[in-house]
Design a protein around this motif. Structure first.
Motif, PDB file in Angstrom:
ATOM      1  N   ARG A 158       9.862  19.698   6.142  1.00  0.00           N
ATOM      2  CA  ARG A 158       9.543  18.774   5.531  1.00  0.00           C
ATOM      3  C   ARG A 158       9.671  17.859   5.429  1.00  0.00           C
ATOM      4  N   HIS A 159       9.944  16.468   5.821  1.00  0.00           N
ATOM      5  CA  HIS A 159      11.087  15.699   6.192  1.00  0.00           C
ATOM      6  C   HIS A 159      10.650  13.663   4.801  1.00  0.00           C
ATOM      7  N   THR A 160      11.640  13.553   4.736  1.00  0.00           N
ATOM      8  CA  THR A 160      11.877  12.713   4.032  1.00  0.00           C
ATOM      9  C   THR A 160      12.210  11.390   4.765  1.00  0.00           C
ATOM     10  N   LEU A 161      10.779  10.677   4.313  1.00  0.00           N
ATOM     11  CA  LEU A 161      10.811   9.151   5.387  1.00  0.00           C
ATOM     12  C   LEU A 161      10.269   7.951   4.246  1.00  0.00           C
ATOM     13  N   SER A 162      11.123   6.735   4.670  1.00  0.00           N
ATOM     14  CA  SER A 162      10.788   5.383   4.547  1.00  0.00           C
ATOM     15  C   SER A 162       9.900   4.908   5.087  1.00  0.00           C
ATOM     16  N   TYR A 208       0.871  -1.271  -0.171  1.00  0.00           N
ATOM     17  CA  TYR A 208       0.189  -0.162   0.005  1.00  0.00           C
ATOM     18  C   TYR A 208       1.168   1.202   0.193  1.00  0.00           C
ATOM     19  N   VAL A 209       0.560   2.341  -0.734  1.00  0.00           N
ATOM     20  CA  VAL A 209       1.384   3.943  -0.680  1.00  0.00           C
ATOM     21  C   VAL A 209       0.020   4.321  -0.509  1.00  0.00           C
ATOM     22  N   ALA A 210       0.101   5.254   0.521  1.00  0.00           N
ATOM     23  CA  ALA A 210      -0.591   6.729   0.940  1.00  0.00           C
ATOM     24  C   ALA A 210      -0.371   7.636  -0.426  1.00  0.00           C
ATOM     25  N   LYS A 211      -2.322   7.948  -0.217  1.00  0.00           N
ATOM     26  CA  LYS A 211      -2.070   8.777  -1.428  1.00  0.00           C
ATOM     27  C   LYS A 211      -1.622  10.479  -1.233  1.00  0.00           C
ATOM     28  N   GLN A 212      -1.787  11.651  -1.698  1.00  0.00           N
ATOM     29  CA  GLN A 212      -0.904  12.795  -1.533  1.00  0.00           C
ATOM     30  C   GLN A 212      -2.238  13.178  -1.248  1.00  0.00           C
ATOM     31  N   GLY A 213      -2.777  13.824   0.116  1.00  0.00           N
ATOM     32  CA  GLY A 213      -3.223  14.251   1.289  1.00  0.00           C
ATOM     33  C   GLY A 213      -3.728  13.506   2.143  1.00  0.00           C
ATOM     34  N   ASP A 214      -3.480  12.530   2.362  1.00  0.00           N
ATOM     35  CA  ASP A 214      -3.404  11.356   3.173  1.00  0.00           C
ATOM     36  C   ASP A 214      -2.740  12.099   4.397  1.00  0.00           C
ATOM     37  N   LYS A 215      -3.587  11.996   5.776  1.00  0.00           N
ATOM     38  CA  LYS A 215      -2.486  12.036   7.429  1.00  0.00           C
ATOM     39  C   LYS A 215      -2.782  10.096   7.565  1.00  0.00           C
ATOM     40  N   VAL A 216      -0.651  10.558   7.945  1.00  0.00           N
ATOM     41  CA  VAL A 216       0.047   9.681   8.748  1.00  0.00           C
ATOM     42  C   VAL A 216       0.239  10.175   9.802  1.00  0.00           C
ATOM     43  N   ALA A 217       0.796   9.046  10.379  1.00  0.00           N
ATOM     44  CA  ALA A 217       2.004   9.029  12.033  1.00  0.00           C
ATOM     45  C   ALA A 217       3.165   8.193  10.987  1.00  0.00           C
ATOM     46  N   ALA A 218       3.994   9.517  11.004  1.00  0.00           N
ATOM     47  CA  ALA A 218       5.110   9.454  10.896  1.00  0.00           C
ATOM     48  C   ALA A 218       6.513   9.935  11.595  1.00  0.00           C
ATOM     49  N   ARG A 219       7.548   8.845  11.848  1.00  0.00           N
ATOM     50  CA  ARG A 219       8.384   8.867  12.707  1.00  0.00           C
ATOM     51  C   ARG A 219       9.792   9.952  12.291  1.00  0.00           C
ATOM     52  N   VAL A 220       9.822  10.507  12.656  1.00  0.00           N
ATOM     53  CA  VAL A 220      10.522  11.650  13.016  1.00  0.00           C
ATOM     54  C   VAL A 220      12.201  12.761  13.619  1.00  0.00           C
ATOM     55  N   LYS A 221      12.745  12.750  13.722  1.00  0.00           N
ATOM     56  CA  LYS A 221      13.947  13.377  14.155  1.00  0.00           C
ATOM     57  C   LYS A 221      13.140  14.703  14.697  1.00  0.00           C
ATOM     58  N   ALA A 222      13.481  15.179  15.954  1.00  0.00           N
ATOM     59  CA  ALA A 222      12.575  16.306  16.484  1.00  0.00           C
ATOM     60  C   ALA A 222      14.244  17.304  16.647  1.00  0.00           C
ATOM     61  N   MET A 223      13.861  18.189  17.288  1.00  0.00           N
ATOM     62  CA  MET A 223      14.898  19.369  16.934  1.00  0.00           C
ATOM     63  C   MET A 223      16.040  18.266  18.762  1.00  0.00           C
ATOM     64  N   ASN A 251       7.679   8.776  -3.777  1.00  0.00           N
ATOM     65  CA  ASN A 251       8.924   8.307  -4.818  1.00  0.00           C
ATOM     66  C   ASN A 251       9.589   7.290  -5.273  1.00  0.00           C
ATOM     67  N   HIS A 252       8.335   6.592  -6.246  1.00  0.00           N
ATOM     68  CA  HIS A 252       8.379   4.603  -6.631  1.00  0.00           C
ATOM     69  C   HIS A 252       9.477   5.017  -6.520  1.00  0.00           C
ATOM     70  N   SER A 253      11.119   5.504  -6.906  1.00  0.00           N
ATOM     71  CA  SER A 253      12.242   4.380  -7.779  1.00  0.00           C
ATOM     72  C   SER A 253      13.368   4.857  -6.046  1.00  0.00           C
ATOM     73  N   THR A 254      13.252   6.010  -5.489  1.00  0.00           N
ATOM     74  CA  THR A 254      13.753   5.391  -3.911  1.00  0.00           C
ATOM     75  C   THR A 254      12.902   5.141  -3.033  1.00  0.00           C
ATOM     76  N   ASN A 255      11.655   4.394  -2.810  1.00  0.00           N
ATOM     77  CA  ASN A 255      10.296   4.013  -1.882  1.00  0.00           C
ATOM     78  C   ASN A 255      10.463   5.437  -0.723  1.00  0.00           C
ATOM     79  N   LYS A 256      10.267   6.673  -0.883  1.00  0.00           N
ATOM     80  CA  LYS A 256      10.744   7.640   0.015  1.00  0.00           C
ATOM     81  C   LYS A 256       9.111   7.974  -0.261  1.00  0.00           C
ATOM     82  N   TYR A 257       8.853   8.550   0.992  1.00  0.00           N
ATOM     83  CA  TYR A 257       7.448   9.397   1.490  1.00  0.00           C
ATOM     84  C   TYR A 257       8.157  11.265   1.252  1.00  0.00           C
TER      85      TYR A 257
END
Length: 290
Positions: free
Chosen positions: A199-203, A151-166, A181-187
């Motif tokens: 803006r976060h780039t995440l696997s 499954y690939v979430a669509k543009q505008g979908d809400k997700v839980a995302a794991r990011v690095k805090a300050m 990005n289907h080439s890199t498999n990253k959101y």
């Protein structure tokens, strides 16, 4: 002009479905009244004649057909509601990309905290309830049912995302998908919070799609998280997900989960029970308590 035409179409569609449903309901109620009167006559006469058996068989056959017709109308209406919501979401995303905002979706830099919390509550309240056909299993992303592995979430979908805090620690935040990005498999995702400017780039493994339907506890309890199950839940009045245990699953379709958040400030390591909507409760992949 396009927005006004769309709103008019939505209003006319609502009136049409309401009219059709009321007509069908009126017809079925008349038949149900006939069934009731027939049973009353049988009790008065204290007998079940072949005439009454034949009459009731016909009335119940009609009642079953009426119920199926009502069900079909309601399902068709639900499909149309889903289409309308999809169109409205497309309009919101297009407006956001063009830098044009409405009162219901102001830009983050001008959105007050209270407005954001209200929007999140509305999103949870309007999450559609899954109503399957007899014997039909809940689909992926219904309640606790996970998404398919591809499954690939669509543009505008809400997700839980794991990011690095300050401070360097990692945390799960509520985010909106910008692209995949289907080439890199990253959101690419945006923090839903007005204070999150980056803006976060995440696997894919750092993204958990949120439920797209509420599960009905009365018909599909297996699609809900069970008591004592470890989850990630959105802490009330914040945009961050934290580890929690299910204290009480929903008992009715409109109910929330009651959860116990991990909190070392309490003697037993958990907070008192807090309510969190189905929309904002997802599976936790980490089993060990921190």
């Amino acid at each position: 002009t396009t927005d006004k035409n769309t709103d008019t179409t939505v209003s006319l569609g609502q009136q049409y479905f309401l009219f059709v449903f009321q007509e069908e309901r009126s017809r079925s109620e008349h038949n149900l009244l006939n069934i009731q009167k027939t049973h009353e006559r049988m009790q008065t006469e204290n007998k079940t004649s072949p005439y009454y058996r034949t009459k009731l068989r016909g009335l119940y056959t009609t009642a079953k057909a009426d119920a199926e017709a009502e069900c079909s109308i309601l399902r068709h209406a639900l499909d149309k509601i889903a289409e309308i919501k999809s169109l409205l979401e497309e309009r919101r995303i297009a407006a956001k990309m063009a830098g044009v905002y409405s009162d219901s979706d102001p830009p983050r830099k001008t959105m007050r905290r209270g407005v954001l919390m209200t929007l999140l509550q509305q999103s949870a309240m309007t999450l559609p309830l899954w109503i399957g056909k007899p014997g039909e299993s809940p689909p992926p992303l219904c309640g606790a049912t996970p998404a398919n592995s591809d499954y690939v979430a669509k543009q505008g979908d809400k997700v839980a995302a794991r990011v690095k805090a300050m401070d360097g620690d990692e945390q799960w935040i509520l985010a909106e998908v910008v692209s995949y990005n289907h080439s890199t498999n990253k959101y690419e995702v945006d923090d839903i919070d007005e204070e999150g400017k980056e803006r976060h780039t995440l696997s894919r493994r750092r993204i958990i799609p949120l439920p797209q339907w509420k599960a009905n506890p009365e018909t599909d309890p297996e699609a809900l998280f069970s008591k004592d199950q470890l989850v990630l839940a959105l802490y009330p009045q914040t945009t961050c997900f934290y580890r929690a245990l299910i204290h009480t699953p929903p008992h009715r379709p409109q109910d929330d989960y009651s959860v116990l958040f991990e909190d070392t400030s309490y003697a037993d390591g958990y907070s008192p029970p807090l309510n969190v909507a189905q929309r904002y409760v997802v599976a936790c992949k980490e089993n060990k308590k921190k």
